[in-house]
Design a protein around this motif. Structure first.
Motif, PDB file in Angstrom:
ATOM      1  N   ARG A  77      45.121  42.613  27.516  1.00  0.00           N
ATOM      2  CA  ARG A  77      46.162  40.609  26.992  1.00  0.00           C
ATOM      3  C   ARG A  77      45.529  40.264  28.509  1.00  0.00           C
ATOM      4  NH1 ARG A  77      48.031  39.352  22.710  1.00  0.00           N
ATOM      5  NH2 ARG A  77      48.691  40.766  21.061  1.00  0.00           N
ATOM      6  N   GLU A  78      45.726  40.786  29.783  1.00  0.00           N
ATOM      7  CA  GLU A  78      45.352  40.235  30.875  1.00  0.00           C
ATOM      8  C   GLU A  78      44.280  40.829  32.134  1.00  0.00           C
ATOM      9  OE1 GLU A  78      47.080  37.521  32.221  1.00  0.00           O
ATOM     10  OE2 GLU A  78      47.342  37.122  30.646  1.00  0.00           O
ATOM     11  N   TRP A  79      43.291  40.651  32.867  1.00  0.00           N
ATOM     12  CA  TRP A  79      42.615  41.700  33.265  1.00  0.00           C
ATOM     13  C   TRP A  79      43.396  42.754  34.429  1.00  0.00           C
ATOM     14  CZ3 TRP A  79      38.587  41.561  31.692  1.00  0.00           C
ATOM     15  CH2 TRP A  79      37.560  40.022  30.650  1.00  0.00           C
ATOM     16  N   ALA A  80      44.462  42.438  35.130  1.00  0.00           N
ATOM     17  CA  ALA A  80      45.036  43.652  35.822  1.00  0.00           C
ATOM     18  C   ALA A  80      45.210  44.557  34.840  1.00  0.00           C
ATOM     19  CB  ALA A  80      46.240  42.724  36.317  1.00  0.00           C
ATOM     20  N   GLU A  81      45.498  44.788  33.627  1.00  0.00           N
ATOM     21  CA  GLU A  81      46.046  46.009  32.809  1.00  0.00           C
ATOM     22  C   GLU A  81      44.506  47.201  32.646  1.00  0.00           C
ATOM     23  OE1 GLU A  81      47.006  45.387  28.498  1.00  0.00           O
ATOM     24  OE2 GLU A  81      48.036  42.975  29.578  1.00  0.00           O
ATOM     25  N   LEU A  82      43.027  46.325  33.169  1.00  0.00           N
ATOM     26  CA  LEU A  82      42.395  47.059  33.880  1.00  0.00           C
ATOM     27  C   LEU A  82      42.296  48.401  34.736  1.00  0.00           C
ATOM     28  CD1 LEU A  82      39.463  44.955  32.656  1.00  0.00           C
ATOM     29  CD2 LEU A  82      40.545  47.077  30.453  1.00  0.00           C
ATOM     30  N   ALA A  83      42.852  47.908  36.060  1.00  0.00           N
ATOM     31  CA  ALA A  83      43.439  48.654  37.572  1.00  0.00           C
ATOM     32  C   ALA A  83      44.027  49.668  37.300  1.00  0.00           C
ATOM     33  CB  ALA A  83      43.928  47.365  37.879  1.00  0.00           C
ATOM     34  N   GLY A  84      44.763  50.163  35.862  1.00  0.00           N
ATOM     35  CA  GLY A  84      45.354  50.997  35.960  1.00  0.00           C
ATOM     36  C   GLY A  84      45.236  52.342  34.592  1.00  0.00           C
ATOM     37  N   VAL A  85      43.661  51.833  33.829  1.00  0.00           N
ATOM     38  CA  VAL A  85      43.542  52.578  33.240  1.00  0.00           C
ATOM     39  C   VAL A  85      42.684  53.901  34.150  1.00  0.00           C
ATOM     40  CG1 VAL A  85      40.811  52.684  31.683  1.00  0.00           C
ATOM     41  CG2 VAL A  85      42.300  51.093  31.501  1.00  0.00           C
ATOM     42  N   PRO A  86      42.788  54.803  33.782  1.00  0.00           N
ATOM     43  CA  PRO A  86      42.760  56.099  34.730  1.00  0.00           C
ATOM     44  C   PRO A  86      40.784  55.723  34.729  1.00  0.00           C
ATOM     45  CG  PRO A  86      44.105  56.766  33.228  1.00  0.00           C
ATOM     46  CD  PRO A  86      44.241  55.656  32.809  1.00  0.00           C
ATOM     47  N   TYR A  96      38.010  46.489  41.197  1.00  0.00           N
ATOM     48  CA  TYR A  96      38.961  45.923  41.989  1.00  0.00           C
ATOM     49  C   TYR A  96      38.531  44.240  41.968  1.00  0.00           C
ATOM     50  CZ  TYR A  96      41.324  50.221  41.140  1.00  0.00           C
ATOM     51  OH  TYR A  96      41.319  51.488  40.626  1.00  0.00           O
ATOM     52  N   PRO A  97      37.212  44.411  42.801  1.00  0.00           N
ATOM     53  CA  PRO A  97      37.024  43.069  43.476  1.00  0.00           C
ATOM     54  C   PRO A  97      36.603  42.193  41.648  1.00  0.00           C
ATOM     55  CG  PRO A  97      36.249  44.705  44.289  1.00  0.00           C
ATOM     56  CD  PRO A  97      37.240  45.526  43.158  1.00  0.00           C
ATOM     57  N   LEU A  98      35.605  42.916  40.959  1.00  0.00           N
ATOM     58  CA  LEU A  98      35.984  42.099  39.713  1.00  0.00           C
ATOM     59  C   LEU A  98      36.144  41.756  38.848  1.00  0.00           C
ATOM     60  CD1 LEU A  98      33.720  41.770  37.556  1.00  0.00           C
ATOM     61  CD2 LEU A  98      33.785  44.442  36.837  1.00  0.00           C
ATOM     62  N   LEU A  99      37.784  42.645  38.917  1.00  0.00           N
ATOM     63  CA  LEU A  99      39.068  41.869  37.748  1.00  0.00           C
ATOM     64  C   LEU A  99      39.620  40.583  39.013  1.00  0.00           C
ATOM     65  CD1 LEU A  99      41.036  45.166  37.124  1.00  0.00           C
ATOM     66  CD2 LEU A  99      39.439  43.760  35.394  1.00  0.00           C
ATOM     67  N   ALA A 100      39.178  40.296  40.005  1.00  0.00           N
ATOM     68  CA  ALA A 100      39.510  39.611  40.829  1.00  0.00           C
ATOM     69  C   ALA A 100      38.510  38.326  40.845  1.00  0.00           C
ATOM     70  CB  ALA A 100      40.214  39.605  42.353  1.00  0.00           C
ATOM     71  N   ARG A 101      37.482  38.319  40.342  1.00  0.00           N
ATOM     72  CA  ARG A 101      36.804  37.514  40.611  1.00  0.00           C
ATOM     73  C   ARG A 101      36.729  37.022  39.148  1.00  0.00           C
ATOM     74  NH1 ARG A 101      33.162  40.629  43.037  1.00  0.00           N
ATOM     75  NH2 ARG A 101      32.195  41.694  40.671  1.00  0.00           N
ATOM     76  N   LEU A 102      36.959  37.558  37.757  1.00  0.00           N
ATOM     77  CA  LEU A 102      37.575  37.985  36.444  1.00  0.00           C
ATOM     78  C   LEU A 102      38.670  36.715  36.102  1.00  0.00           C
ATOM     79  CD1 LEU A 102      36.199  40.790  34.780  1.00  0.00           C
ATOM     80  CD2 LEU A 102      34.890  38.470  34.523  1.00  0.00           C
ATOM     81  N   GLU A 103      39.373  36.746  36.982  1.00  0.00           N
ATOM     82  CA  GLU A 103      40.964  35.834  37.362  1.00  0.00           C
ATOM     83  C   GLU A 103      40.820  34.598  37.477  1.00  0.00           C
ATOM     84  OE1 GLU A 103      44.355  35.529  36.050  1.00  0.00           O
ATOM     85  OE2 GLU A 103      43.867  37.838  35.738  1.00  0.00           O
ATOM     86  N   ALA A 104      39.788  34.826  38.718  1.00  0.00           N
ATOM     87  CA  ALA A 104      39.841  33.842  39.065  1.00  0.00           C
ATOM     88  C   ALA A 104      38.842  32.487  38.567  1.00  0.00           C
ATOM     89  CB  ALA A 104      38.939  33.434  40.837  1.00  0.00           C
ATOM     90  N   ALA A 105      37.960  33.080  37.566  1.00  0.00           N
ATOM     91  CA  ALA A 105      37.270  32.683  36.532  1.00  0.00           C
ATOM     92  C   ALA A 105      37.876  31.667  35.693  1.00  0.00           C
ATOM     93  CB  ALA A 105      35.593  32.515  36.304  1.00  0.00           C
ATOM     94  N   GLN A 106      39.510  32.923  35.226  1.00  0.00           N
ATOM     95  CA  GLN A 106      39.595  32.496  33.926  1.00  0.00           C
ATOM     96  C   GLN A 106      38.526  32.923  32.690  1.00  0.00           C
ATOM     97  OE1 GLN A 106      41.428  28.440  34.180  1.00  0.00           O
ATOM     98  NE2 GLN A 106      43.285  29.445  34.642  1.00  0.00           N
ATOM     99  N   ALA A 107      37.844  34.083  32.997  1.00  0.00           N
ATOM    100  CA  ALA A 107      36.953  34.507  31.788  1.00  0.00           C
ATOM    101  C   ALA A 107      37.717  35.285  30.947  1.00  0.00           C
ATOM    102  CB  ALA A 107      35.473  35.153  32.556  1.00  0.00           C
ATOM    103  N   ASN A 108      37.396  35.272  29.553  1.00  0.00           N
ATOM    104  CA  ASN A 108      38.144  36.246  28.823  1.00  0.00           C
ATOM    105  C   ASN A 108      36.778  37.192  28.108  1.00  0.00           C
ATOM    106  OD1 ASN A 108      36.050  34.738  27.166  1.00  0.00           O
ATOM    107  ND2 ASN A 108      36.928  33.465  26.101  1.00  0.00           N
ATOM    108  N   GLN A 109      35.617  37.089  29.234  1.00  0.00           N
ATOM    109  CA  GLN A 109      34.729  38.622  28.350  1.00  0.00           C
ATOM    110  C   GLN A 109      33.951  39.051  29.313  1.00  0.00           C
ATOM    111  OE1 GLN A 109      31.715  37.928  24.869  1.00  0.00           O
ATOM    112  NE2 GLN A 109      33.081  35.400  24.900  1.00  0.00           N
TER     113      GLN A 109
END
Length: 211
Positions: A77-86, A96-109
């Motif tokens: 539901r939120e990109w940040a959730e992927l940071a917690g995947v073992p 982590y930089p990728l997730l930040a870019r996706l969040e900033a771009a409001q990307a959904n895939q």
């Protein structure tokens, strides 16, 4: 209407925004697995990947001897959730930089590919943020779209103007021209990876021969 099977139209599917031509197919059986997908939808996603592999004349398997699963789809539901995947940061460098870019771009895939030494696709990671738009897409349509876009290494702009899917009599199916390109890319006479734009001429000829 422009013929979608001309060499020029095919070349556009594999010519990236920076002008580089690059086409690659899987060089090993696909082993798809989906995380974060509701239980009833799991067979839908697996079935979509298997159907596109069958269309290509390629194969799927239960396990990859090197990676276990080599085609991983993560729905969150939120990109940040992927940071917690073992261990996901071990599979996806610079996660982590990728997730930040996706969040900033409001990307959904987002899709990430890894390659074998011969250029064939070795692994793919599909990241989906189930926002209001994706959440409204039926599971079978979303699954087919992702299967199509991971079966082949398309250009980053290939489907910017038009979806690879089309609705026919109330059903959403793969566009016939895109199906033809996939079959041609996987024809045994074609290379597993190509960087020369002349490859599009060969693909166009193979589409004609396979029809």
């Amino acid at each position: 209407m422009t013929d979608p099977t001309t060499p020029e139209a095919i070349a556009a599917l594999f010519t990236r925004a920076d002008g580089q031509y690059l086409c690659a197919r899987w060089g090993r059986p696909m082993v798809p697995v989906a995380f974060g997908v509701a239980g009833p939808s799991l067979p839908v996603f697996k079935g979509a990947f298997e159907a596109v592999a069958a269309l290509a004349g390629h194969s799927t398997a239960e396990t990859d001897p090197e990676l276990g699963a080599n085609l991983m789809l993560f729905a969150v539901r939120e990109w940040a959730e992927l940071a917690g995947v073992p261990d996901l940061d071990r599979l996806i460098p610079d996660l982590y930089p990728l997730l930040a870019r996706l969040e900033a771009a409001q990307a959904n895939q987002y899709r990430i590919f890894r390659f074998d030494p011969d250029g064939g696709i070795r692994a793919a990671f599909v990241l989906l943020r189930m926002d209001a738009h994706l959440g409204a897409v039926p599971a079978e349509v979303l699954a087919l779209a992702q299967a199509v876009q991971t079966a082949v290494l398309w250009s980053d702009t290939a489907f910017a103007g038009a979806s690879p899917l089309v609705e026919v009599q109330g059903r959403v199916i793969l566009r016939p021209d895109i199906a033809g390109v996939i079959r041609a890319v996987y024809d045994p006479v074609m290379p597993v990876c190509a960087t020369d734009p002349a490859h599009a001429l060969r693909l166009s000829a193979r589409i004609g021969a396979l029809q």
